[in-house]
Scaffold this motif. Structure first.
Motif, PDB file in Angstrom:
ATOM      1  N   ILE A 303       0.827  -1.206   0.000  1.00 56.54           N
ATOM      2  CA  ILE A 303       0.000   0.000   0.000  1.00 56.54           C
ATOM      3  C   ILE A 303       0.860   1.255   0.000  1.00 56.54           C
ATOM      4  N   GLU A 304       1.995   1.228   0.699  1.00 55.32           N
ATOM      5  CA  GLU A 304       2.801   2.444   0.847  1.00 55.32           C
ATOM      6  C   GLU A 304       3.350   2.959  -0.477  1.00 55.32           C
ATOM      7  N   ASP A 305       3.982   2.098  -1.266  1.00 54.68           N
ATOM      8  CA  ASP A 305       4.560   2.601  -2.522  1.00 54.68           C
ATOM      9  C   ASP A 305       4.337   1.678  -3.715  1.00 54.68           C
ATOM     10  N   MET A 331      13.289  -0.369   2.435  1.00 54.01           N
ATOM     11  CA  MET A 331      13.817   0.826   1.773  1.00 54.01           C
ATOM     12  C   MET A 331      13.089   1.058   0.447  1.00 54.01           C
ATOM     13  N   VAL A 332      13.362   2.197  -0.142  1.00 50.40           N
ATOM     14  CA  VAL A 332      12.809   2.499  -1.462  1.00 50.40           C
ATOM     15  C   VAL A 332      13.394   1.529  -2.476  1.00 50.40           C
ATOM     16  N   GLU A 333      12.732   1.386  -3.626  1.00 55.43           N
ATOM     17  CA  GLU A 333      13.109   0.378  -4.616  1.00 55.43           C
ATOM     18  C   GLU A 333      14.545   0.533  -5.114  1.00 55.43           C
ATOM     19  N   GLY A 350      34.928  -0.534   9.308  1.00 58.78           N
ATOM     20  CA  GLY A 350      35.115  -1.760   8.544  1.00 58.78           C
ATOM     21  C   GLY A 350      34.317  -1.750   7.254  1.00 58.78           C
ATOM     22  N   PRO A 351      34.100  -2.941   6.670  1.00 57.31           N
ATOM     23  CA  PRO A 351      33.431  -3.030   5.369  1.00 57.31           C
ATOM     24  C   PRO A 351      31.914  -2.904   5.424  1.00 57.31           C
ATOM     25  N   VAL A 352      31.334  -2.842   6.615  1.00 59.24           N
ATOM     26  CA  VAL A 352      29.871  -2.798   6.750  1.00 59.24           C
ATOM     27  C   VAL A 352      29.356  -1.380   6.535  1.00 59.24           C
ATOM     28  N   PHE A 353      28.194  -1.246   5.865  1.00 60.55           N
ATOM     29  CA  PHE A 353      27.569   0.056   5.625  1.00 60.55           C
ATOM     30  C   PHE A 353      26.323   0.174   6.490  1.00 60.55           C
ATOM     31  N   LYS A 354      26.318   1.148   7.428  1.00 59.55           N
ATOM     32  CA  LYS A 354      25.180   1.366   8.322  1.00 59.55           C
ATOM     33  C   LYS A 354      25.012   2.868   8.575  1.00 59.55           C
ATOM     34  N   ILE A 355      23.763   3.336   8.472  1.00 59.14           N
ATOM     35  CA  ILE A 355      23.415   4.713   8.825  1.00 59.14           C
ATOM     36  C   ILE A 355      22.212   4.652   9.752  1.00 59.14           C
ATOM     37  N   LYS A 356      22.304   5.306  10.897  1.00 62.64           N
ATOM     38  CA  LYS A 356      21.225   5.237  11.885  1.00 62.64           C
ATOM     39  C   LYS A 356      19.918   5.785  11.323  1.00 62.64           C
ATOM     40  N   ASN A 357      19.946   6.980  10.739  1.00 64.48           N
ATOM     41  CA  ASN A 357      18.746   7.588  10.154  1.00 64.48           C
ATOM     42  C   ASN A 357      18.870   7.575   8.628  1.00 64.48           C
ATOM     43  N   ASP A 358      18.865   6.382   8.082  1.00 61.92           N
ATOM     44  CA  ASP A 358      19.058   6.199   6.647  1.00 61.92           C
ATOM     45  C   ASP A 358      17.860   6.803   5.893  1.00 61.92           C
ATOM     46  N   PRO A 359      18.100   7.790   5.014  1.00 58.94           N
ATOM     47  CA  PRO A 359      16.989   8.431   4.290  1.00 58.94           C
ATOM     48  C   PRO A 359      16.284   7.510   3.297  1.00 58.94           C
ATOM     49  N   ARG A 360      16.856   6.359   3.001  1.00 61.94           N
ATOM     50  CA  ARG A 360      16.248   5.441   2.049  1.00 61.94           C
ATOM     51  C   ARG A 360      15.148   4.590   2.677  1.00 61.94           C
ATOM     52  N   VAL A 361      15.068   4.596   4.005  1.00 69.45           N
ATOM     53  CA  VAL A 361      14.105   3.744   4.712  1.00 69.45           C
ATOM     54  C   VAL A 361      12.698   4.342   4.614  1.00 69.45           C
ATOM     55  N   ARG A 363       8.477   4.591   5.665  1.00 65.46           N
ATOM     56  CA  ARG A 363       7.791   4.702   6.960  1.00 65.46           C
ATOM     57  C   ARG A 363       7.475   3.323   7.537  1.00 65.46           C
ATOM     58  N   VAL A 364       6.928   2.446   6.690  1.00 66.64           N
ATOM     59  CA  VAL A 364       6.667   1.077   7.142  1.00 66.64           C
ATOM     60  C   VAL A 364       7.985   0.392   7.495  1.00 66.64           C
ATOM     61  N   GLY A 365       8.995   0.626   6.676  1.00 72.23           N
ATOM     62  CA  GLY A 365      10.301   0.017   6.910  1.00 72.23           C
ATOM     63  C   GLY A 365      10.915   0.434   8.230  1.00 72.23           C
ATOM     64  N   ARG A 366      10.697   1.692   8.624  1.00 71.34           N
ATOM     65  CA  ARG A 366      11.242   2.170   9.898  1.00 71.34           C
ATOM     66  C   ARG A 366      10.633   1.402  11.071  1.00 71.34           C
ATOM     67  N   PHE A 367       9.327   1.146  10.989  1.00 69.89           N
ATOM     68  CA  PHE A 367       8.654   0.370  12.041  1.00 69.89           C
ATOM     69  C   PHE A 367       9.146  -1.082  12.037  1.00 69.89           C
ATOM     70  N   LEU A 368       9.284  -1.651  10.852  1.00 72.27           N
ATOM     71  CA  LEU A 368       9.729  -3.041  10.755  1.00 72.27           C
ATOM     72  C   LEU A 368      11.134  -3.212  11.314  1.00 72.27           C
ATOM     73  N   ARG A 369      12.010  -2.252  11.063  1.00 73.21           N
ATOM     74  CA  ARG A 369      13.373  -2.335  11.578  1.00 73.21           C
ATOM     75  C   ARG A 369      13.407  -2.152  13.097  1.00 73.21           C
ATOM     76  N   LYS A 370      12.590  -1.223  13.575  1.00 76.73           N
ATOM     77  CA  LYS A 370      12.552  -0.954  15.013  1.00 76.73           C
ATOM     78  C   LYS A 370      12.125  -2.181  15.795  1.00 76.73           C
ATOM     79  N   THR A 371      11.206  -2.956  15.228  1.00 75.10           N
ATOM     80  CA  THR A 371      10.683  -4.146  15.898  1.00 75.10           C
ATOM     81  C   THR A 371      11.342  -5.435  15.410  1.00 75.10           C
TER      82      THR A 371
END
Length: 467
Positions: A303-305, A331-333, A350-361, A363-371
């Motif tokens: 439904i979101e996108d 995240m977005v497509e 190191g080789p890992v890519f992580k951003i706390k407030n990743d702009p690609r996430v 709204r639904v994805g933010r909830f899914l990651r949080k839980t």
């Protein structure tokens, strides 16, 4: 004084748990006889059962050290210990009843085991919680001196300093390390290493000394042990070597000389097969149970996108095997294409890519990651045999190409949905320490450890501590 008081409390706790177990059996026997079906058990048979419970439970609680006053232990680890206690003791009670009395209904013993587990774990959890609250307010604390260097496991020192309910008051850190001084001298006194430990202990109130230097010095440790033992101060040593020593070594003697012997024994084949069977059965049960939740999440994403529901990514599994790891798309497509523009914002070493407030996430994805609900489709990977429920997280191929040689050992065990990293701070832990935690899991693996980590993960999901 503190040690004597804790021993008295441990004895009292043991006796209370034994008494609680006897009471559980009385309640179950009374309830079954009264409400479910009349069962005639002679009084002398009941007395025999009570004596068996007292003997078995007291012995096992003492042997498993479950009366000891706790300072640092997770509730999941506590539950695993009491689960083992009740299973073993109930089995012994059943065998004892076969030989000593005419018969005790299996229903009574089964209900007793269930109630006993609930009551003992509840009692222990409540008492543990009460003592944690008291320690958090400054009662029953122990003054600790930490001996460290810049190679020390800093995450451990952070916890000792800032988790008050452990009941440890870090009186000082003895170190000449520049990183130690920079990070901790605003929180606690940092002593130079030229001070004599024996003089410090004699002139101050120190209950424990913890040695956690990354560079292990045998002569230094021996001198510190003597300095502490002379005056009855507890001495503890943390070393990464100990995680290997505890599982892959044994003490042997050549005449009177002790040797710590390491042997390249094969893995516990039976336990690994049990792990695989439990993975499959539990994953099948979970998928069936939460199928409505999976459907609801899929609908919300759509439904979101209007994009795809699942995100498939090539991951590296056991000994380098490549497989498609499933997740709910958060995240977005075109997230992978946008990553190039965000490389300079990477917050993980190191080789890992992580951003706390990743702009690609999304709204639904933010909830899914949080839980941590975005991980649920990986149960299908477990059913296919590509993953396990508990194990090191599967990396992407480009990350593995940047691994140091020692880090590749994390591929020697089947990857999992959750592991120590997932329940220990996630993005707050640097890449090097994350890798060390995975090595710790591999070196100390057991079915009990898997149960503890699984229960801790459930806590993370329900408290929303994911990222």
């Amino acid at each position: 004084m503190i040690k004597g008081r804790e021993q008295t409390l441990a004895r009292l706790s043991t006796l209370m748990q034994v008494g609680l177990s006897v009471a559980c059996y009385w309640v179950v026997a009374w309830a079954v006889n009264t409400f479910l079906r009349p069962v005639s058990i002679a009084i002398h048979d009941n007395n025999t059962i009570y004596l068996l419970i007292i003997a078995i439970w007291y012995t096992l609680i003492k042997e498993l050290n479950l009366g000891k006053m706790l300072r640092v232990k997770t509730y999941s680890e506590l539950f695993a210990e009491y689960f083992a206690l009740v299973v073993i003791s109930s089995g012994l009670l059943y065998l004892g009843s076969l030989f000593l009395i005419d018969s005790v209904p299996t229903l009574i013993l089964a209900l007793f085991a269930c109630l006993n587990l609930i009551m003992l774990f509840g009692f222990r959890m409540l008492s543990y919680r009460i003592f944690k609250l008291l320690r958090g307010k400054g009662y029953n604390t122990r003054n600790v001196l930490i001996v460290a260097d810049d190679e020390s496991y800093l995450h451990f020192i952070d916890r000792m300093l800032f988790i008050r309910d452990w009941g440890y008051n870090v009186w000082a850190i003895m170190s000449d390390g520049k990183q130690i001084k920079t990070k901790y001298e605003s929180h606690v006194r940092v002593l130079h290493e030229h001070f004599q430990l024996s003089e410090i202990i004699d002139a101050n109130v120190v209950d424990e000394v913890i040695y956690c230097k990354g560079k292990f010095d045998n002569e230094e440790v021996r001198a510190l042990i003597y300095a502490c033992s002379e005056v009855g101060v507890t001495f503890r040593v943390y070393s990464e070597l100990l995680s290997v020593v505890s599982k892959q070594s044994h003490l042997t003697y050549f005449k009177e000389l002790p040797f710590l012997t390491f042997s390249n024994t094969t893995k516990n084949y039976f336990a690994l097969k049990v792990k695989e069977l439990l993975d499959f059965l539990f994953s099948f049960f979970i998928v069936v149970l939460i199928s409505p939740v999976l459907l609801a999440i899929a609908v919300a994403i759509k439904i979101e996108d209007g994009g795809s529901i699942f995100f498939r990514q090539k991951r590296v599994g056991l000994n380098g095997r490549i497989f498609d790891c499933l997740k709910f798309r958060t995240m977005v497509e075109n997230a992978e294409a946008l990553r190039v523009k965000l490389e300079n914002l990477n917050e993980q070493s190191g080789p890992v890519f992580k951003i706390k407030n990743d702009p690609r996430v999304t709204r639904v994805g933010r909830f899914l990651r949080k839980t941590s609900l975005d991980e649920l489709p990986q149960f299908f990977n477990v059913l296919k045999g590509e993953m396990s429920i508990v194990g090191p997280r599967p990396p992407i191929p480009s990350e593995v190409q940047q691994y140091k040689r020692w880090q590749r050992r994390r591929l020697s065990m089947k990857p999992g949905i959750t592991c120590i990293w997932q329940v220990s701070g996630r993005n707050n832990i640097p890449f090097e320490e994350w890798m060390k935690l995975d090595m710790l899991y591999i070196d100390t693996w057991s079915l009990k450890l898997d149960l503890m980590l699984f229960l801790s993960t459930i806590k993370v999901v329900f408290t929303g501590e994911g990222q």
